[in-house]
Design a protein around this motif. Structure first.
Motif, PDB file in Angstrom:
ATOM      1  N   ARG A  77       0.818  -1.216   0.000  1.00 25.38           N
ATOM      2  CA  ARG A  77       0.000   0.000   0.000  1.00 25.38           C
ATOM      3  C   ARG A  77       0.852   1.267   0.000  1.00 25.38           C
ATOM      4  O   ARG A  77       0.484   2.265  -0.605  1.00 25.38           O
ATOM      5  N   TYR A  78       1.999   1.219   0.688  1.00 22.16           N
ATOM      6  CA  TYR A  78       2.856   2.399   0.837  1.00 22.16           C
ATOM      7  C   TYR A  78       4.227   2.111   0.240  1.00 22.16           C
ATOM      8  O   TYR A  78       4.940   1.215   0.701  1.00 22.16           O
ATOM      9  N   ASP A  79       4.615   2.915  -0.756  1.00 19.80           N
ATOM     10  CA  ASP A  79       5.825   2.567  -1.500  1.00 19.80           C
ATOM     11  C   ASP A  79       7.116   2.861  -0.750  1.00 19.80           C
ATOM     12  O   ASP A  79       8.194   2.493  -1.220  1.00 19.80           O
ATOM     13  N   GLN A  80       7.049   3.495   0.420  1.00 18.27           N
ATOM     14  CA  GLN A  80       8.263   3.732   1.203  1.00 18.27           C
ATOM     15  C   GLN A  80       8.415   2.736   2.362  1.00 18.27           C
ATOM     16  O   GLN A  80       9.362   2.850   3.146  1.00 18.27           O
ATOM     17  N   VAL A  81       7.524   1.775   2.453  1.00 18.82           N
ATOM     18  CA  VAL A  81       7.635   0.746   3.493  1.00 18.82           C
ATOM     19  C   VAL A  81       8.526  -0.379   2.995  1.00 18.82           C
ATOM     20  O   VAL A  81       8.355  -0.879   1.884  1.00 18.82           O
ATOM     21  N   ARG A  82       9.481  -0.748   3.833  1.00 21.42           N
ATOM     22  CA  ARG A  82      10.388  -1.849   3.549  1.00 21.42           C
ATOM     23  C   ARG A  82      10.358  -2.822   4.713  1.00 21.42           C
ATOM     24  O   ARG A  82       9.795  -2.530   5.762  1.00 21.42           O
ATOM     25  N   LEU A  83      10.997  -3.972   4.551  1.00 23.02           N
ATOM     26  CA  LEU A  83      11.071  -4.967   5.617  1.00 23.02           C
ATOM     27  C   LEU A  83      12.488  -5.494   5.699  1.00 23.02           C
ATOM     28  O   LEU A  83      13.159  -5.641   4.669  1.00 23.02           O
ATOM     29  N   ASP A  84      12.962  -5.763   6.921  1.00 31.36           N
ATOM     30  CA  ASP A  84      14.276  -6.395   7.029  1.00 31.36           C
ATOM     31  C   ASP A  84      14.125  -7.868   7.390  1.00 31.36           C
ATOM     32  O   ASP A  84      13.106  -8.301   7.927  1.00 31.36           O
ATOM     33  N   THR A  85      15.156  -8.627   7.057  1.00 33.15           N
ATOM     34  CA  THR A  85      15.081 -10.087   7.147  1.00 33.15           C
ATOM     35  C   THR A  85      15.434 -10.632   8.526  1.00 33.15           C
ATOM     36  O   THR A  85      15.459 -11.851   8.709  1.00 33.15           O
ATOM     37  N   THR A  86      15.674  -9.755   9.493  1.00 38.00           N
ATOM     38  CA  THR A  86      16.255 -10.159  10.766  1.00 38.00           C
ATOM     39  C   THR A  86      15.595 -11.404  11.363  1.00 38.00           C
ATOM     40  O   THR A  86      14.434 -11.382  11.756  1.00 38.00           O
ATOM     41  N   MET A  87      16.348 -12.480  11.417  1.00 32.84           N
ATOM     42  CA  MET A  87      15.980 -13.784  11.981  1.00 32.84           C
ATOM     43  C   MET A  87      14.931 -14.536  11.170  1.00 32.84           C
ATOM     44  O   MET A  87      14.665 -15.708  11.440  1.00 32.84           O
ATOM     45  N   ALA A  88      14.327 -13.886  10.186  1.00 36.18           N
ATOM     46  CA  ALA A  88      13.293 -14.546   9.394  1.00 36.18           C
ATOM     47  C   ALA A  88      13.885 -15.717   8.612  1.00 36.18           C
ATOM     48  O   ALA A  88      15.033 -15.668   8.181  1.00 36.18           O
ATOM     49  N   PHE A  89      13.094 -16.753   8.458  1.00 37.04           N
ATOM     50  CA  PHE A  89      13.412 -17.940   7.652  1.00 37.04           C
ATOM     51  C   PHE A  89      14.459 -18.854   8.293  1.00 37.04           C
ATOM     52  O   PHE A  89      14.763 -19.911   7.743  1.00 37.04           O
ATOM     53  N   THR A  90      15.041 -18.462   9.423  1.00 37.26           N
ATOM     54  CA  THR A  90      16.041 -19.314  10.070  1.00 37.26           C
ATOM     55  C   THR A  90      15.372 -20.508  10.727  1.00 37.26           C
ATOM     56  O   THR A  90      14.173 -20.479  11.045  1.00 37.26           O
ATOM     57  N   ASP A  91      16.156 -21.546  10.977  1.00 31.85           N
ATOM     58  CA  ASP A  91      15.608 -22.729  11.646  1.00 31.85           C
ATOM     59  C   ASP A  91      15.002 -22.359  12.992  1.00 31.85           C
ATOM     60  O   ASP A  91      13.951 -22.875  13.385  1.00 31.85           O
ATOM     61  N   PHE A  92      15.666 -21.460  13.717  1.00 27.21           N
ATOM     62  CA  PHE A  92      15.212 -21.059  15.040  1.00 27.21           C
ATOM     63  C   PHE A  92      13.799 -20.488  14.987  1.00 27.21           C
ATOM     64  O   PHE A  92      12.921 -20.869  15.775  1.00 27.21           O
ATOM     65  N   ILE A  93      13.541 -19.586  14.045  1.00 28.75           N
ATOM     66  CA  ILE A  93      12.230 -18.942  13.941  1.00 28.75           C
ATOM     67  C   ILE A  93      11.207 -19.853  13.287  1.00 28.75           C
ATOM     68  O   ILE A  93      10.031 -19.879  13.678  1.00 28.75           O
ATOM     69  N   GLU A  94      11.641 -20.631  12.303  1.00 24.89           N
ATOM     70  CA  GLU A  94      10.696 -21.481  11.578  1.00 24.89           C
ATOM     71  C   GLU A  94      10.032 -22.501  12.492  1.00 24.89           C
ATOM     72  O   GLU A  94       8.943 -22.993  12.192  1.00 24.89           O
ATOM     73  N   GLU A  95      10.660 -22.830  13.616  1.00 25.01           N
ATOM     74  CA  GLU A  95      10.070 -23.807  14.531  1.00 25.01           C
ATOM     75  C   GLU A  95       8.788 -23.299  15.178  1.00 25.01           C
ATOM     76  O   GLU A  95       7.922 -24.086  15.530  1.00 25.01           O
ATOM     77  N   PHE A  96       8.681 -21.961  15.364  1.00 25.53           N
ATOM     78  CA  PHE A  96       7.484 -21.492  16.079  1.00 25.53           C
ATOM     79  C   PHE A  96       6.784 -20.308  15.413  1.00 25.53           C
ATOM     80  O   PHE A  96       5.645 -19.996  15.763  1.00 25.53           O
ATOM     81  N   MET A  97       7.409 -19.663  14.438  1.00 22.96           N
ATOM     82  CA  MET A  97       6.755 -18.597  13.676  1.00 22.96           C
ATOM     83  C   MET A  97       7.102 -18.745  12.202  1.00 22.96           C
ATOM     84  O   MET A  97       7.769 -17.896  11.607  1.00 22.96           O
ATOM     85  N   PRO A  98       6.693 -19.848  11.586  1.00 22.17           N
ATOM     86  CA  PRO A  98       7.111 -20.125  10.206  1.00 22.17           C
ATOM     87  C   PRO A  98       6.561 -19.109   9.217  1.00 22.17           C
ATOM     88  O   PRO A  98       5.437 -18.612   9.362  1.00 22.17           O
ATOM     89  N   PHE A  99       7.368 -18.805   8.217  1.00 24.19           N
ATOM     90  CA  PHE A  99       6.915 -17.934   7.134  1.00 24.19           C
ATOM     91  C   PHE A  99       5.949 -18.718   6.255  1.00 24.19           C
ATOM     92  O   PHE A  99       6.252 -19.838   5.832  1.00 24.19           O
ATOM     93  N   PRO A 100       4.770 -18.167   5.946  1.00 28.51           N
ATOM     94  CA  PRO A 100       3.790 -18.901   5.132  1.00 28.51           C
ATOM     95  C   PRO A 100       4.249 -19.024   3.687  1.00 28.51           C
ATOM     96  O   PRO A 100       4.478 -18.017   3.019  1.00 28.51           O
ATOM     97  N   ARG A 101       4.396 -20.232   3.216  1.00 29.56           N
ATOM     98  CA  ARG A 101       4.914 -20.439   1.870  1.00 29.56           C
ATOM     99  C   ARG A 101       3.995 -19.871   0.788  1.00 29.56           C
ATOM    100  O   ARG A 101       4.441 -19.542  -0.308  1.00 29.56           O
ATOM    101  N   ARG A 102       2.725 -19.701   1.119  1.00 21.42           N
ATOM    102  CA  ARG A 102       1.822 -19.098   0.129  1.00 21.42           C
ATOM    103  C   ARG A 102       2.198 -17.641  -0.158  1.00 21.42           C
ATOM    104  O   ARG A 102       1.784 -17.070  -1.172  1.00 21.42           O
ATOM    105  N   ALA A 103       2.984 -17.036   0.751  1.00 23.81           N
ATOM    106  CA  ALA A 103       3.370 -15.631   0.579  1.00 23.81           C
ATOM    107  C   ALA A 103       4.673 -15.463  -0.192  1.00 23.81           C
ATOM    108  O   ALA A 103       5.126 -14.335  -0.393  1.00 23.81           O
ATOM    109  N   LEU A 104       5.274 -16.560  -0.643  1.00 22.51           N
ATOM    110  CA  LEU A 104       6.538 -16.456  -1.383  1.00 22.51           C
ATOM    111  C   LEU A 104       6.446 -15.561  -2.621  1.00 22.51           C
ATOM    112  O   LEU A 104       7.363 -14.763  -2.856  1.00 22.51           O
ATOM    113  N   PRO A 105       5.379 -15.642  -3.417  1.00 27.06           N
ATOM    114  CA  PRO A 105       5.308 -14.734  -4.581  1.00 27.06           C
ATOM    115  C   PRO A 105       5.305 -13.258  -4.164  1.00 27.06           C
ATOM    116  O   PRO A 105       5.884 -12.423  -4.867  1.00 27.06           O
TER     117      PRO A 105
END
Length: 306
Positions: A225-253
């Protein structure tokens, strides 16, 4: 809880070998190095209190077992990032109460002066003098701000902050904000409070820390919605995080489509696995070399004019 990634500790893999592996990673991509927008440097006694909190499995980290992989002195930590080939990094620091932010900003300005590869970082808190000391930080050359809604336990849409948001939006200075509800929710975490900020300040250069976990898709909505919003990858997708807050694979596109607004972040040194694991976690998302090049260097280099 210990993740499989946590078994890759610095006691098993010599730091020298890890540095070589990190360099092989960005070398394979044809990059000159990495830009990490989410690393922590702060006064030593403050950082040690943060480490004590992690050691105690505090509620803000969800009571998780969270060993600090890089529990080293400040100079050693900065030098290790250089050995990894991190060309620019940040000093993410944040207050948890009033009357603390201005002092932290003074420390951060000095750290930036003696650490030229650190992007001059500042912070703030909703308090009566916030606009004054944020303006002082901007005039002193701050290039990025850190806001931590979970630890600070404040509403980012607080009226005390409205002039500050406007000032930062006008100055085009990015703000890295921990506003998602991971690893544990806070009173004002989640997409709704920051959506109210963006509705009033649509040009704010917001960098959503940790990919907004676990509300990944809701924060993707804001980025779309907002073209100046960005996201950082901090800890995302790691084994540690995927165990309890997995990234939804449907959101890959959607992750692929936002490839020009995803920035490398690591949370170094406060991570329970080796730095290189974050890079491998990004690679195994399977989004291709151009996406990795943009995320690991080019997007942040463009944002900060490096």
């Amino acid at each position: 809880m210990r993740s499989s990634a946590a078994t890759e500790s610095t006691s098993d893999v010599a730091l020298g070998e890890e540095a070589r592996e990190v360099r092989r990673f960005w070398g394979r991509l044809g990059l000159p190095g990495l830009v990490d927008v989410h690393t922590h440097f702060m006064p030593e006694r403050v950082l040690h209190k943060v480490w004590d909190y992690f050691d105690a499995h505090g509620p803000l980290i969800g009571g998780l077992e969270w060993p600090i992989t890089y529990r080293k002195m400040e100079a050693e930590r900065a030098e290790l990032l250089r050995e990894f080939g991190v060309q620019a990094f940040t000093a993410m620091l944040y207050p948890h109460k009033p009357g603390m932010a201005q002092w932290l900003n003074g420390w951060a300005a000095d750290f930036a002066r003696r650490t030229p590869d650190c992007l001059h970082t500042a912070t703030f808190y909703p308090e009566p003098d916030v606009e004054t000391y944020v303006r002082e930080a901007v005039e002193a050359g701050a290039r990025v701000f850190k806001a931590h809604v979970q630890v600070g336990a404040y509403d980012p849409a607080d009226e005390l902050l409205q002039q500050t948001w406007g000032m930062l939006a006008e100055a085009r200075i990015p703000v890295v904000m921990h506003c998602g509800s991971g690893p544990a929710p806070g009173k004002h975490t989640g997409p709704e409070p920051i959506a109210r900020v963006l509705a009033r300040h649509p040009k704010l250069r917001l960098i959503v820390a940790h990919m907004g976990m676990p509300e990944y898709e809701e924060f993707f909505d804001l980025a779309e919605r907002y073209d100046q919003v960005r996201l950082d990858t901090t800890m995302a997708f790691t084994d540690f995080i995927e165990e309890f807050m997995p990234f939804p694979r449907r959101a890959l596109p959607r992750l692929a489509a936002l490839g020009d607004r995803i920035l490398l972040g690591s949370d170094f040194p406060n991570i329970p696995y080796p730095y290189v694991h974050q890079l491998h976690a990004l690679e195994r998302m399977g989004l291709g070399q151009e996406w990795l090049k943009a995320v690991c260097h080019d997007n942040a280099a463009n944002l900060f004019g490096l």
